[in-house]
Design an enzyme around this catalytic site. Structure first.
Site, PDB file in Angstrom:
ATOM      1  N   GLN A 142      49.528 103.059  46.308  1.00  0.00           N
ATOM      2  CA  GLN A 142      50.834 102.543  46.719  1.00  0.00           C
ATOM      3  C   GLN A 142      51.663 103.674  47.322  1.00  0.00           C
ATOM      4  O   GLN A 142      51.567 104.817  46.864  1.00  0.00           O
ATOM      5  CB  GLN A 142      51.584 101.987  45.493  1.00  0.00           C
ATOM      6  CG  GLN A 142      52.946 101.397  45.822  1.00  0.00           C
ATOM      7  CD  GLN A 142      53.844 101.248  44.595  1.00  0.00           C
ATOM      8  OE1 GLN A 142      54.829 101.959  44.416  1.00  0.00           O
ATOM      9  NE2 GLN A 142      53.491 100.306  43.723  1.00  0.00           N
ATOM     10  N   HIS A 144      55.551 105.125  48.659  1.00  0.00           N
ATOM     11  CA  HIS A 144      57.011 105.025  48.706  1.00  0.00           C
ATOM     12  C   HIS A 144      57.472 105.299  50.134  1.00  0.00           C
ATOM     13  O   HIS A 144      57.041 106.290  50.742  1.00  0.00           O
ATOM     14  CB  HIS A 144      57.653 106.089  47.809  1.00  0.00           C
ATOM     15  CG  HIS A 144      57.649 105.724  46.361  1.00  0.00           C
ATOM     16  ND1 HIS A 144      57.869 106.654  45.373  1.00  0.00           N
ATOM     17  CD2 HIS A 144      57.465 104.534  45.740  1.00  0.00           C
ATOM     18  CE1 HIS A 144      57.816 106.048  44.191  1.00  0.00           C
ATOM     19  NE2 HIS A 144      57.565 104.772  44.380  1.00  0.00           N
ATOM     20  N   GLU A 171      56.565 100.499  48.641  1.00  0.00           N
ATOM     21  CA  GLU A 171      57.801 100.249  47.901  1.00  0.00           C
ATOM     22  C   GLU A 171      58.940 101.026  48.542  1.00  0.00           C
ATOM     23  O   GLU A 171      58.786 102.187  48.892  1.00  0.00           O
ATOM     24  CB  GLU A 171      57.639 100.711  46.438  1.00  0.00           C
ATOM     25  CG  GLU A 171      58.904 100.557  45.619  1.00  0.00           C
ATOM     26  CD  GLU A 171      58.777 101.091  44.182  1.00  0.00           C
ATOM     27  OE1 GLU A 171      57.847 101.876  43.920  1.00  0.00           O
ATOM     28  OE2 GLU A 171      59.612 100.729  43.346  1.00  0.00           O
ATOM     29  N   GLU A 222      58.289  95.332  41.036  1.00  0.00           N
ATOM     30  CA  GLU A 222      57.602  96.225  40.106  1.00  0.00           C
ATOM     31  C   GLU A 222      58.526  96.788  39.053  1.00  0.00           C
ATOM     32  O   GLU A 222      58.072  97.178  37.974  1.00  0.00           O
ATOM     33  CB  GLU A 222      56.992  97.369  40.928  1.00  0.00           C
ATOM     34  CG  GLU A 222      56.374  98.481  40.143  1.00  0.00           C
ATOM     35  CD  GLU A 222      55.775  99.518  41.071  1.00  0.00           C
ATOM     36  OE1 GLU A 222      54.554  99.666  41.063  1.00  0.00           O
ATOM     37  OE2 GLU A 222      56.537 100.180  41.807  1.00  0.00           O
ATOM     38  N   GLN A 297      53.434  99.342  35.731  1.00  0.00           N
ATOM     39  CA  GLN A 297      53.533 100.676  36.308  1.00  0.00           C
ATOM     40  C   GLN A 297      53.825 101.597  35.138  1.00  0.00           C
ATOM     41  O   GLN A 297      54.894 101.502  34.536  1.00  0.00           O
ATOM     42  CB  GLN A 297      54.650 100.682  37.354  1.00  0.00           C
ATOM     43  CG  GLN A 297      55.299 102.025  37.582  1.00  0.00           C
ATOM     44  CD  GLN A 297      56.406 101.993  38.620  1.00  0.00           C
ATOM     45  OE1 GLN A 297      56.288 102.614  39.660  1.00  0.00           O
ATOM     46  NE2 GLN A 297      57.488 101.296  38.345  1.00  0.00           N
ATOM     47  N   ASP A 336      54.132 109.642  40.630  1.00  0.00           N
ATOM     48  CA  ASP A 336      55.126 109.374  41.676  1.00  0.00           C
ATOM     49  C   ASP A 336      56.274 110.376  41.670  1.00  0.00           C
ATOM     50  O   ASP A 336      56.426 111.146  42.600  1.00  0.00           O
ATOM     51  CB  ASP A 336      55.638 107.931  41.564  1.00  0.00           C
ATOM     52  CG  ASP A 336      56.046 107.539  40.150  1.00  0.00           C
ATOM     53  OD1 ASP A 336      55.786 108.317  39.219  1.00  0.00           O
ATOM     54  OD2 ASP A 336      56.616 106.451  39.969  1.00  0.00           O
ATOM     55  N   SER A 363      51.852 105.227  41.596  1.00  0.00           N
ATOM     56  CA  SER A 363      52.792 104.105  41.744  1.00  0.00           C
ATOM     57  C   SER A 363      53.906 104.590  42.660  1.00  0.00           C
ATOM     58  O   SER A 363      55.087 104.536  42.333  1.00  0.00           O
ATOM     59  CB  SER A 363      53.314 103.631  40.398  1.00  0.00           C
ATOM     60  OG  SER A 363      53.633 104.686  39.561  1.00  0.00           O
TER      61      SER A 363
END
Lengths: 745, 132
Positions: A142, A144, A171, A222, A297, A336, A363
């Site tokens: 995933q 950001h 995200e 999430e 997450q 993350d 995440s």
């Protein structure tokens, strides 16, 4: 006070910018195994749980009640609790035990039991466990995508690039909450430009998040945060029941959800109740499961620096990932938020999820520079893209991304930015100019973008949020402005909401826009020869970093016209008198024309001969055919030399001064770092060889030591050597050469 | 599970929340303004099928969630947001929660949600999470 220069240097290292603290269980500052963590227990009477982990029913808090009524499988609980924790630990590490067998039993385990299992495991065993217990077979990643300017064109461009790079989810979030609909819109349009099927979300307050999902601007959510004590849960303004209802509300609109938990949040909020971070996380995970979330997450997330300040913190973070997967939850495994200043430490930590694989290894990999990351830094960011691709290639491990070229990036970024420009135009939102498109296409981050007047943007965002326009209007806007392909991708996301296949555990869409979840892509790892391994097209794609060159490319610059001044005249005989023999490798001046350092072979020859001549001697030149080995070449030269002194010279430039009475692999002077050798060095080599032949006192030639040379040039070294070895004729004796040259003395 | 994904196995048998066949959700229909956001979400029956798939796959809690979600498909957005708000800590009295549960059951046939909310009400009373 006396100071050590070494300690002074160590103090300045990145690792010493971190904070380290000794455990303090009473404050919850302990990663795992607090002395106050309860021993596991479960008592069921008349089909109802009356005790969990030493707490009686009358003392249950809301979490205990929720876990007892919603999460625990009471049918297996008795067996599950009776099996010794060490047995679970051994089963997790044992490739012969399939995941289903463990998952069935774990369904009846209390938080105390779950943490007790971990007590018996080291990180290697937990990695084995995660490789097996992860619910989706194919790992994913995933990204950001945010920027501090909250610039729509930059968001769309970065989202498009992230999608092209292979991220399965993107995200975003907000700096100013009112920007939420526009930021969600920008990454929706951006991702669906880059690759249809990338799931997107915008992390905002719960009710606002649901509104965005209802408008179709996001396809997953999430940040439904849960906490391990009742007080922190309530401080977070939710209960397990409100969170569970929210989960159902999202699902009712066809939106995927994933809860958020993670070690450290309770201690950070001052309400850890003396429990270890891992124990509280185990409670969180049972709440997540009980609420019917398909996944979580975890991996400490934004609190990561806290467990990393404690002994065993990184181990505990892996443990929480493992516990979640044991419970059948999709895991977006953290990595993350900014966790370390040290590249060594952050990479080492990453390996705990990267090597076993996770549903989402990050995440949120920051697909933008740290400075633009509104989530708390980005432990790995856009500046680490190439590093990350190389890690995949090094280990043949699928980290969920792929390398792309600069041209591909520029092209997709421009298209993403132009698509959002078109949507803004069609929907009557404040115009995005061509200048902004150009800037967003080439940009690395916000600093590269022109100023944008945010007042009208915010006003338009408020109106958009309040109005009726939703993603259907966005699809139509794209259709009307020549972006039919992007429109089709968003429409297909809409159809997927209707079929709701991606509400199943650990669902993503693959490169063909096909859903892949634990239902149709369940993890079947049971040791070598099973489970997921990148192969075929995927492995080829992972290998094909743009930096990789074809082997021919390394040799080509060293090929040239054969030296016309170097002529073979017959078999080389043993000489007499005070001569030096210069023995050349089989490709010297023929198949190859330059040394690894780029020196022309004839210049090197002239330099050495000049050095010999300067001492009043003559060097006889021969070519060795039976070997390409430097020592062997030099040794032949020494044995044929009247003085017993020979110089061996390979085509890549490596040289040796040899003496006939030494064993072949010994030498008088060796010059292995050919890239550092200059014509001056070669002249000195010639001079020294002559002085040895004269029996004169000789100071070894000084050469620059460059320990990076081998690192930079080892491929070229190997390939040039291979080229020389191609010229080897095992049965051909050494040949005498004439080099058409006179010393300028 | 041969029927999963439904996108492949049942594309011709699925309906949108508004009752339109999935096959009619086309780019042309969007361009013609025939499709609204309400068309682009799942019908309750589809969510029930997904709940069944989840249950068979060994995910009973997710199945229960999808079952509750199926009941909520007809609840308007604003009502959903209000219910969520009432379920947050210290927002509602016990009676308000019970009335909410009854309302959901009577209006939307949402029995699972009603039971769930009544459970919550009892726990909120026990744990002092009701409005003060």
């Amino acid at each position: 006070m006396e100071r050590s220069k070494r300690f002074d240097l160590l103090a300045k290292r990145d690792i010493n910018k971190e904070t380290y603290v000794e455990p303090w269980p009473e404050a919850g500052l302990i990663a795992a195994d607090s002395p106050y963590d309860p021993p596991p227990s479960l008592t069921i009477e008349d089909g109802a749980v009356v005790e969990i982990d030493g707490v009686k029913r009358q003392d249950f808090d809301a979490l205990d009640i929720f876990i007892a009524s919603q999460a625990l499988d009471l049918e297996t609980a008795e067996d599950a609790m009776a099996l010794p924790s060490k047995e679970y630990a051994r089963m997790l590490a044992d490739i012969n035990v399939p995941r289903e067998e463990i998952a069935r039993l774990v369904a009846g385990c209390t938080p105390g039991k779950l943490t007790d299992i971990i007590r018996h495991m080291n990180v290697l065993e937990m990695m084995m466990g995660l490789a097996k217990m992860r619910i989706r077979r194919t790992p994913a990643n995933q990204a950001h995508v945010t920027n501090w300017r909250e610039h729509p064109a930059l968001l769309a461009a970065d989202a498009a690039e992230a999608a092209l790079r292979g991220f399965a989810e993107v995200e975003t979030t907000v700096r100013v909450a009112r920007f939420a609909p526009f930021n969600a819109l920008a990454i929706l349009v951006g991702t669906q430009t880059g690759r249809g099927g990338v799931l997107t979300q915008c992390s905002v307050e719960e009710a606002l998040g649901l509104r965005l999902a209802m408008k179709g601007l996001t396809s997953y959510a999430e940040t439904l945060s849960v906490y391990g004590t009742e007080k922190t849960f309530v401080d977070g303004d939710d209960t397990p029941w409100s969170k569970a209802f929210l989960a159902s509300a999202y699902a009712s609109r066809g939106v995927k959800i994933r809860f958020t938990s993670g070690t450290g949040s309770e201690a950070l909020m001052g309400r850890a109740e003396q429990k270890s971070m891992l124990y509280l996380e185990a409670r969180c995970l049972l709440v997540v499961k009980g609420a019917g979330s398909q996944g979580v997450q975890n991996g400490s997330i934004s609190c990561i620096a806290l467990p990393e300040a404690l002994p065993g913190g990184v181990r505990a973070v892996l443990a929480e990932n493992l516990l979640a997967s044991m419970l059948g939850l999709e895991v977006a495994a953290g990595n993350d938020a900014l966790a370390s200043h040290s590249s060594i430490r952050k990479s080492a930590k990453l390996m705990l999820q990267f090597i076993p694989g996770a549903d989402f290894i990050f995440s949120g990999y920051s697909a933008i520079p740290k400075r633009d990351n509104l989530f708390g830094g980005g432990n790995f960011d856009a500046e680490d893209f190439d590093d990350y691709n190389v890690l995949q290639r090094d280990m043949q491990i699928d980290g969920g991304v792929r390398p792309i070229t600069e041209a591909e990036a520029l092209s997709i970024r421009r298209k993403g930015a132009r698509a959002i420009q078109a949507v803004y135009r069609e929907l009557g939102l404040p115009a995005i100019t061509d200048e902004e498109i150009d800037a967003a296409t080439a940009a690395h981050g916000s600093d590269d973008m022109p100023e944008r007047d945010i007042v009208p943007d915010l006003k338009a965002a408020d109106a958009f949020m309040a109005g009726d326009d939703d993603f259907v209007a966005v699809i139509r806007a794209l259709q009307q402005s020549g972006f039919a392909d992007v429109a089709d991708n968003i429409l297909e996301m809409g159809r997927q909401r209707i079929t709701a296949d991606y509400l199943q555990p650990s669902a993503i869409f693959d490169a063909d826009f096909k859903v892949r979840s634990a239902i149709n892509d369940g993890n079947d790892y049971t040791g070598p020869g099973s489970g997921y391994r990148p192969h075929g097209a995927r492995w080829r794609e992972m290998q094909a970093i743009p930096q990789a060159k074809s082997p021919e490319g390394f040799v080509d610059p060293h090929v040239g016209e054969p030296l016309s001044r170097l002529v073979e005249i017959g078999p080389a005989a043993k000489g007499a008198g005070r001569e030096v023999v210069l023995a050349l490798g089989p490709a010297f001046g023929t198949a190859l024309a330059k040394t690894i350092g780029g020196l022309h072979h004839e210049d090197v020859l002239e330099a050495i001969l000049t050095g010999v001549a300067a001492e009043g001697l003559i060097a006889r030149v021969i070519r060795v055919y039976h070997s390409s080995d430097c020592a062997a070449i030099g040794y032949v030269g020494a044995r044929l030399s009247g003085s017993g002194i020979g110089i061996g010279l390979q085509s890549r430039g490596t040289a040796v001064i040899h003496q006939k009475d030494l064993v072949p692999l010994n030498n008088l002077e060796l010059f292995p770092q050919s890239p550092s050798l200059t014509l001056g060095t070669y002249q000195d080599i010639g001079r020294n060889a002559a002085r040895y032949a004269l029996g004169a006192p000789t100071v070894p030639v000084a050469v620059e030591i460059d320990n990076g040379a081998r690192l930079r040039l080892i491929v070229k070294t190997a390939l040039l050597h291979r080229r020389e070895t191609d010229e080897v004729c095992p049965d051909r004796p050494p040949m005498e050469l004439r080099f058409d040259w006179e010393p300028e003395l | 599970m041969t029927e999963y994904p439904l996108r492949d196995s049942k594309a011709d048998k699925l309906f949108t929340h508004s009752g339109r066949p999935l096959s009619e959700v086309t780019a042309a229909a969007i361009a013609a303004g025939e499709v609204t956001g309400d068309d682009l979400r799942a019908h309750a029956d589809t969510l029930r099928q997904q709940a069944q798939i989840a249950r068979q796959g060994g995910y009973p809690q997710l199945a229960a969630n999808l079952q509750r979600a199926a009941e909520l498909t007809d609840v308007p957005n604003e009502e959903l947001l209000k219910i969520y708000e009432l379920l947050r800590p210290e927002r509602a009295s016990y009676d308000e929660l019970v009335r909410l549960a009854d309302y959901l059951e009577e209006t939307y046939d949402a029995a699972e949600n009603a039971a769930f909310i009544k459970d919550a009400a009892a726990v909120y009373r026990e744990r002092n999470l009701l409005r003060r």
